[in-house]
Design an enzyme around this catalytic site. Structure first.
Site, PDB file in Angstrom:
ATOM      1  N   HIS A  95      -2.302  -5.454   1.455  1.00 18.02           N
ATOM      2  CA  HIS A  95      -3.588  -6.103   1.205  1.00 18.02           C
ATOM      3  C   HIS A  95      -3.323  -7.546   0.820  1.00 18.02           C
ATOM      4  O   HIS A  95      -2.382  -7.827   0.080  1.00 18.02           O
ATOM      5  CB  HIS A  95      -4.351  -5.430   0.055  1.00 18.02           C
ATOM      6  CG  HIS A  95      -5.482  -6.291  -0.472  1.00 18.02           C
ATOM      7  ND1 HIS A  95      -6.739  -6.268   0.090  1.00 18.02           N
ATOM      8  CD2 HIS A  95      -5.518  -7.231  -1.462  1.00 18.02           C
ATOM      9  CE1 HIS A  95      -7.502  -7.160  -0.548  1.00 18.02           C
ATOM     10  NE2 HIS A  95      -6.797  -7.751  -1.483  1.00 18.02           N
ATOM     11  N   GLU A 111      -9.442 -10.792  -7.989  1.00 17.11           N
ATOM     12  CA  GLU A 111      -8.534  -9.654  -7.796  1.00 17.11           C
ATOM     13  C   GLU A 111      -7.321  -9.734  -8.723  1.00 17.11           C
ATOM     14  O   GLU A 111      -6.882  -8.725  -9.277  1.00 17.11           O
ATOM     15  CB  GLU A 111      -8.113  -9.576  -6.327  1.00 17.11           C
ATOM     16  CG  GLU A 111      -9.275  -9.212  -5.405  1.00 17.11           C
ATOM     17  CD  GLU A 111      -8.943  -9.303  -3.920  1.00 17.11           C
ATOM     18  OE1 GLU A 111      -9.841  -9.053  -3.112  1.00 17.11           O
ATOM     19  OE2 GLU A 111      -7.785  -9.615  -3.558  1.00 17.11           O
ATOM     20  N   LYS A 115       0.818  -1.219   0.000  1.00 20.55           N
ATOM     21  CA  LYS A 115       0.000   0.000   0.000  1.00 20.55           C
ATOM     22  C   LYS A 115       0.859   1.280   0.000  1.00 20.55           C
ATOM     23  O   LYS A 115       2.063   1.233   0.254  1.00 20.55           O
ATOM     24  CB  LYS A 115      -0.950  -0.033   1.211  1.00 20.55           C
ATOM     25  CG  LYS A 115      -1.998  -1.161   1.117  1.00 20.55           C
ATOM     26  CD  LYS A 115      -3.003  -1.078   2.265  1.00 20.55           C
ATOM     27  CE  LYS A 115      -4.067  -2.172   2.147  1.00 20.55           C
ATOM     28  NZ  LYS A 115      -5.067  -2.073   3.251  1.00 20.55           N
ATOM     29  N   TYR A 117     -12.433  -1.943  -3.836  1.00 18.12           N
ATOM     30  CA  TYR A 117     -12.958  -2.003  -2.470  1.00 18.12           C
ATOM     31  C   TYR A 117     -14.481  -1.873  -2.437  1.00 18.12           C
ATOM     32  O   TYR A 117     -15.049  -1.531  -1.391  1.00 18.12           O
ATOM     33  CB  TYR A 117     -12.304  -0.926  -1.602  1.00 18.12           C
ATOM     34  CG  TYR A 117     -10.925  -1.311  -1.099  1.00 18.12           C
ATOM     35  CD1 TYR A 117     -10.742  -2.419  -0.272  1.00 18.12           C
ATOM     36  CD2 TYR A 117      -9.803  -0.571  -1.427  1.00 18.12           C
ATOM     37  CE1 TYR A 117      -9.487  -2.775   0.202  1.00 18.12           C
ATOM     38  CE2 TYR A 117      -8.531  -0.914  -0.958  1.00 18.12           C
ATOM     39  CZ  TYR A 117      -8.390  -2.026  -0.146  1.00 18.12           C
ATOM     40  OH  TYR A 117      -7.153  -2.374   0.337  1.00 18.12           O
ATOM     41  N   ASN A 148      -2.108   0.321   6.596  1.00 13.58           N
ATOM     42  CA  ASN A 148      -1.579  -0.914   7.186  1.00 13.58           C
ATOM     43  C   ASN A 148      -0.727  -1.722   6.217  1.00 13.58           C
ATOM     44  O   ASN A 148      -0.592  -2.939   6.356  1.00 13.58           O
ATOM     45  CB  ASN A 148      -2.711  -1.742   7.801  1.00 13.58           C
ATOM     46  CG  ASN A 148      -3.761  -2.157   6.784  1.00 13.58           C
ATOM     47  OD1 ASN A 148      -3.625  -1.873   5.587  1.00 13.58           O
ATOM     48  ND2 ASN A 148      -4.790  -2.855   7.231  1.00 13.58           N
TER      49      ASN A 148
HETATM   50  P1  IDP Z   1      -8.151  -6.688   5.580  1.00 16.14           P
HETATM   51  O1  IDP Z   1      -7.310  -5.752   4.716  1.00 16.14           O
HETATM   52  O2  IDP Z   1      -7.382  -7.157   6.777  1.00 16.14           O
HETATM   53  O3  IDP Z   1      -8.794  -7.810   4.796  1.00 16.14           O
HETATM   54  P2  IDP Z   1     -10.761  -5.377   5.591  1.00 16.14           P
HETATM   55  O4  IDP Z   1     -11.758  -5.479   6.689  1.00 16.14           O
HETATM   56  O5  IDP Z   1     -11.034  -6.127   4.316  1.00 16.14           O
HETATM   57  O6  IDP Z   1      -9.334  -5.785   6.195  1.00 16.14           O
HETATM   58  O7  IDP Z   1     -10.597  -3.824   5.262  1.00 16.14           O
HETATM   59  C1  IDP Z   1      -9.954  -3.388   4.085  1.00 16.14           C
HETATM   60  C2  IDP Z   1      -9.030  -2.253   4.437  1.00 16.14           C
HETATM   61  O8  IDP Z   1      -9.803  -1.143   4.903  1.00 16.14           O
HETATM   62  C3  IDP Z   1      -8.039  -2.520   5.570  1.00 16.14           C
HETATM   63  O9  IDP Z   1      -6.878  -3.230   5.167  1.00 16.14           O
HETATM   64  C4  IDP Z   1      -7.724  -1.112   6.035  1.00 16.14           C
HETATM   65  O10 IDP Z   1      -6.815  -0.468   5.137  1.00 16.14           O
HETATM   66  C5  IDP Z   1      -9.083  -0.434   5.909  1.00 16.14           C
HETATM   67  N1  IDP Z   1      -9.853  -0.507   7.156  1.00 16.14           N
HETATM   68  C6  IDP Z   1     -10.471  -1.599   7.695  1.00 16.14           C
HETATM   69  N2  IDP Z   1     -11.104  -1.303   8.850  1.00 16.14           N
HETATM   70  C7  IDP Z   1     -10.891   0.028   9.036  1.00 16.14           C
HETATM   71  C8  IDP Z   1     -11.297   0.947  10.072  1.00 16.14           C
HETATM   72  O11 IDP Z   1     -11.971   0.595  11.036  1.00 16.14           O
HETATM   73  N3  IDP Z   1     -10.870   2.235   9.919  1.00 16.14           N
HETATM   74  C9  IDP Z   1     -10.130   2.674   8.860  1.00 16.14           C
HETATM   75  N4  IDP Z   1      -9.733   1.836   7.870  1.00 16.14           N
HETATM   76  C10 IDP Z   1     -10.105   0.534   7.959  1.00 16.14           C
HETATM   77 MG    MG Z   2     -10.172  -7.670   3.237  1.00 15.24          MG
END
Ligand code: IDP
Ligand code: MG
Length: 140
Positions: A117, A128, A11, A51, A114
């Protein structure tokens, strides 16, 4: 166990801090092979479509803005059990909850920024991968 392919994104928070190689080292040390890779700058339309499953979540707008804030590196990773293995290598979505040694514990700035992905199922991995790569670009 079957050989699988999963889809990965390094990312913008990680590319901004010049961490592409550091993330790739963690990936390779975990036994995942990088069988396709390219650096791109996603358009807003691409990020919104990618997304789309999160469109109703409160963080969707911020997430799209973040994902187009700089270049990303899209990848195809191959290994036995690659989908689950890469989820383990990435660690929990919130780096505060991620295990030591995981990409997110090592590098993530926040729950949003974070660093990585990874696909959450084999079915989504195929969708994807095909979104960003032609079959001829994947060299196993
Ligand atoms: P994942 O990446 O671990 O699969 P997902 O729930 O699919 O997590 O969420 C996609 C992305 O959205 C996350 O990697 C993160 O960048 C962002 N995200 C998820 N939850 C939050 C939140 O509560 N606040 C802000 N960003 C979030
Ligand atoms: Mg996810």
């Amino acid at each position: 166990m079957a050989t699988e392919r999963t889809f990965s994104i390094i990312k913008p928070d990680a590319t901004r801090r010049n961490l592409t190689g550091a993330v790739n080292a963690v990936i390779e040390q975990a036994g995942l092979r990088i069988v396709a890779q390219k650096r791109i700058h996603m358009t807003q339309a691409q990020a919104e479509a990618f997304y789309g499953v999160h469109a109703a979540r409160p963080f969707f707008r911020d997430l799209v803005t973040f994902m187009i804030s700089g270049p990303v590196v899209v990848q195809v990773l191959e290994a036995d059990n690659a989908v689950a293995r890469y989820r383990d290598v990435m660690g929990a979505t919130n780096p505060a909850n991620a295990e030591p040694g995981t990409i997110r514990k090592l590098f993530a700035e926040s729950i949003e920024a974070n660093s990585a992905h990874g696909s959450d199922s084999l079915e989504n991995a195929a969708i994807e991968i095909s979104y960003f790569f032609a079959g001829t670009e994947i060299v196993g």
